[in-house]
Scaffold this active site. Structure first.
Site, PDB file in Angstrom:
ATOM      1  N   ASP A  89      58.489 -73.639   1.241  1.00  0.00           N
ATOM      2  CA  ASP A  89      58.510 -75.212   1.106  1.00  0.00           C
ATOM      3  C   ASP A  89      58.971 -75.521  -0.061  1.00  0.00           C
ATOM      4  O   ASP A  89      58.458 -74.931  -1.311  1.00  0.00           O
ATOM      5  CB  ASP A  89      57.017 -75.492   1.398  1.00  0.00           C
ATOM      6  CG  ASP A  89      56.703 -75.575   2.897  1.00  0.00           C
ATOM      7  OD1 ASP A  89      57.457 -75.006   3.776  1.00  0.00           O
ATOM      8  OD2 ASP A  89      55.523 -75.819   3.292  1.00  0.00           O
ATOM      9  N   GLY A 113      55.771 -72.924   6.423  1.00  0.00           N
ATOM     10  CA  GLY A 113      56.181 -72.453   7.687  1.00  0.00           C
ATOM     11  C   GLY A 113      55.184 -72.675   8.808  1.00  0.00           C
ATOM     12  O   GLY A 113      54.016 -72.296   8.562  1.00  0.00           O
ATOM     13  N   LYS A 114      55.471 -73.324  10.013  1.00  0.00           N
ATOM     14  CA  LYS A 114      54.295 -73.608  11.061  1.00  0.00           C
ATOM     15  C   LYS A 114      53.406 -72.415  11.493  1.00  0.00           C
ATOM     16  O   LYS A 114      52.283 -72.412  11.520  1.00  0.00           O
ATOM     17  CB  LYS A 114      54.706 -74.702  12.056  1.00  0.00           C
ATOM     18  CG  LYS A 114      55.274 -75.945  11.474  1.00  0.00           C
ATOM     19  CD  LYS A 114      55.459 -77.023  12.618  1.00  0.00           C
ATOM     20  CE  LYS A 114      56.362 -78.113  12.514  1.00  0.00           C
ATOM     21  NZ  LYS A 114      55.704 -78.965  11.334  1.00  0.00           N
ATOM     22  N   GLY A 146      45.747 -87.438  12.870  1.00  0.00           N
ATOM     23  CA  GLY A 146      45.450 -87.670  11.584  1.00  0.00           C
ATOM     24  C   GLY A 146      44.191 -87.955  10.930  1.00  0.00           C
ATOM     25  O   GLY A 146      43.098 -87.370  11.590  1.00  0.00           O
ATOM     26  N   GLY A 198      41.135 -88.195  13.388  1.00  0.00           N
ATOM     27  CA  GLY A 198      40.409 -87.308  14.189  1.00  0.00           C
ATOM     28  C   GLY A 198      41.488 -86.652  15.231  1.00  0.00           C
ATOM     29  O   GLY A 198      42.516 -86.471  15.248  1.00  0.00           O
ATOM     30  N   ASP A 228      48.491 -77.709  11.087  1.00  0.00           N
ATOM     31  CA  ASP A 228      48.450 -76.133  11.054  1.00  0.00           C
ATOM     32  C   ASP A 228      47.241 -75.546  10.830  1.00  0.00           C
ATOM     33  O   ASP A 228      46.765 -74.671  11.397  1.00  0.00           O
ATOM     34  CB  ASP A 228      49.604 -75.725  10.328  1.00  0.00           C
ATOM     35  CG  ASP A 228      50.937 -75.920  10.663  1.00  0.00           C
ATOM     36  OD1 ASP A 228      51.245 -76.067  11.855  1.00  0.00           O
ATOM     37  OD2 ASP A 228      51.646 -76.179   9.579  1.00  0.00           O
ATOM     38  N   ARG A 272      44.240 -81.323  -1.048  1.00  0.00           N
ATOM     39  CA  ARG A 272      44.681 -80.319  -1.942  1.00  0.00           C
ATOM     40  C   ARG A 272      46.266 -80.261  -1.941  1.00  0.00           C
ATOM     41  O   ARG A 272      46.807 -80.471  -0.596  1.00  0.00           O
ATOM     42  CB  ARG A 272      44.253 -78.799  -1.962  1.00  0.00           C
ATOM     43  CG  ARG A 272      42.592 -78.709  -2.149  1.00  0.00           C
ATOM     44  CD  ARG A 272      42.148 -77.490  -2.459  1.00  0.00           C
ATOM     45  NE  ARG A 272      41.821 -76.554  -1.059  1.00  0.00           N
ATOM     46  CZ  ARG A 272      40.682 -75.985  -0.743  1.00  0.00           C
ATOM     47  NH1 ARG A 272      39.772 -76.212  -1.730  1.00  0.00           N
ATOM     48  NH2 ARG A 272      40.652 -75.663   0.493  1.00  0.00           N
ATOM     49  N   SER A 312      46.785 -74.959   0.351  1.00  0.00           N
ATOM     50  CA  SER A 312      45.665 -76.056   0.565  1.00  0.00           C
ATOM     51  C   SER A 312      44.623 -75.654   1.658  1.00  0.00           C
ATOM     52  O   SER A 312      43.616 -76.279   1.701  1.00  0.00           O
ATOM     53  CB  SER A 312      46.245 -77.248   0.887  1.00  0.00           C
ATOM     54  OG  SER A 312      46.648 -77.546   2.193  1.00  0.00           O
TER      55      SER A 312
HETATM   56  O1  RIB Z   1      53.619 -77.948   9.419  1.00  0.00           O
HETATM   57  C1  RIB Z   1      53.839 -78.045   7.889  1.00  0.00           C
HETATM   58  C2  RIB Z   1      55.260 -77.210   7.740  1.00  0.00           C
HETATM   59  O2  RIB Z   1      56.129 -77.699   8.681  1.00  0.00           O
HETATM   60  C3  RIB Z   1      55.463 -76.913   6.409  1.00  0.00           C
HETATM   61  O3  RIB Z   1      54.734 -75.792   5.638  1.00  0.00           O
HETATM   62  C4  RIB Z   1      57.129 -76.634   6.428  1.00  0.00           C
HETATM   63  O4  RIB Z   1      57.482 -75.184   6.275  1.00  0.00           O
HETATM   64  C5  RIB Z   1      57.423 -77.123   8.045  1.00  0.00           C
HETATM   65  O5  RIB Z   1      57.438 -76.023   8.879  1.00  0.00           O
END
Ligand code: RIB
Length: 307
Positions: A13, A39-40, A224, A227, A255, A288, A294
């Protein structure tokens, strides 16, 4: 010990922190720039590991500097195991391929909101399972899927999990049309409200969740700060609030929610408790900066969690 397998993306990111995100054609001066592993797929892996599961990641990084940093970031100790052994995410099934790693170009504004452009890089090569992946999925308590790798691999993962009776949790992000076979192989779908609308054409999240029940047995729509809501066939819907917090960066909150939820469900916690626990983890993460950076540890979730 709960074992979670994640089949999905790893991205570096590249995050610009600004007061207000630029409009089209506008240039703004930002405050800070950071590179943070994301990355998700990798985010969900880290979230589940920190929430207390043994986690294995299937995916790919490039043979560039980002690739080695993404791999090492996953392998870093995320939790203490029995006997006090620090353990990270298992990366034996994370391939290194020729070419660049995935990157995500992220603008985070002063309200903690974000916009993201993902360049798939190595994630684009994850279009099939390789020998060993099937056995790994078969050994899991849950398989976590998202849509930042080619659909062919997502489908192969879901089929494999279904064949071995492994619970499959799909985050349909980034939103795109889903083949009916995928929806029919998924046990739990976790869209946010925008993705739920994109999948159904229905603007109201409750009605969208209900519409999705025609194909998936359980649906959680994340909302968000409001909830989430949960629906399943033949039971009353549940609305679960999120703890009130001040967000500095919401990247990866969804995530975090999914990783923690997968752990709680695999531990057979009742659904409302699992959703509250996951919402607590997500609320901690938005306070964070960064995605995987975070994410809260199990002890932090437990300390903040109240049923
Ligand atoms: O869901 C957040 C993620 O979406 C980020 O970390 C970014 O890499 C994108 O994939």
């Amino acid at each position: 010990m709960t074992h979670i397998v994640v089949l999905g993306s790893t991205n570096m990111d590249l995050v610009a922190y600004v007061g207000k995100a630029p409009q089209r054609g506008e240039t703004v001066t930002g405050r800070e720039f950071r590179t943070i592993p994301g990355g998700k797929g990798a985010n969900q892996a880290v979230a589940a590991a920190r929430a207390g599961a043994t986690v294995s990641m299937i995916g790919a990084v490039g043979n560039d500097a980002f690739g080695s940093r993404l791999r090492t970031g996953l392998e870093l100790p995320q939790a203490l195991r029995a006997g006090g052994t620090p353990t990270g995410v298992n990366t034996d099934h994370l391939r290194t391929v020729e070419g660049p790693s995935g990157t995500a170009h992220i603008v985070v504004d002063d309200e903690g909101g974000n916009s993201i452009v993902v360049i798939p890089g190595a994630n684009g090569t994850v279009d099939h399972l390789v020998p060993g992946d099937e056995g790994l999925i078969a050994s899991a308590d849950a398989l976590l899927l998202q849509l930042e790798i080619p659909m062919a691999a997502v489908l192969a993962g879901a089929r494999t999990a279904r064949a071995h009776g492994v619970r499959t949790i799909l985050t349909p992000a980034p939103a795109r049309p889903l083949p009916p076979e995928l929806l029919n192989s998924v046990d739990l779908l976790v869209p946010n409200e925008h993705e739920a609308t994109a999948l159904t054409g229905v603007p109201d999240p409750f009605a969208a969740a209900d519409a999705l029940l025609a194909q998936v047995p359980e649906v959680v729509v994340t909302l968000g700060a409001a909830g989430c809501l949960y629906v399943t066939r033949g039971a009353e819907p549940l609305a679960v609030p999120a703890p009130r917090v001040t967000a500095v960066d919401s990247t990866g909150a969804g995530d975090t929610f999914v990783g923690a939820l997968a752990v709680a469900l695999a531990e057979e916690r009742p659904v409302r408790e699992a959703l509250t626990w996951a919402a607590t983890a997500a609320a901690l993460s938005v306070q964070r900066a960064g995605a995987s950076a975070s994410m809260p540890y199990r002890s932090e979730i437990e300390a903040r969690y109240s049923a």
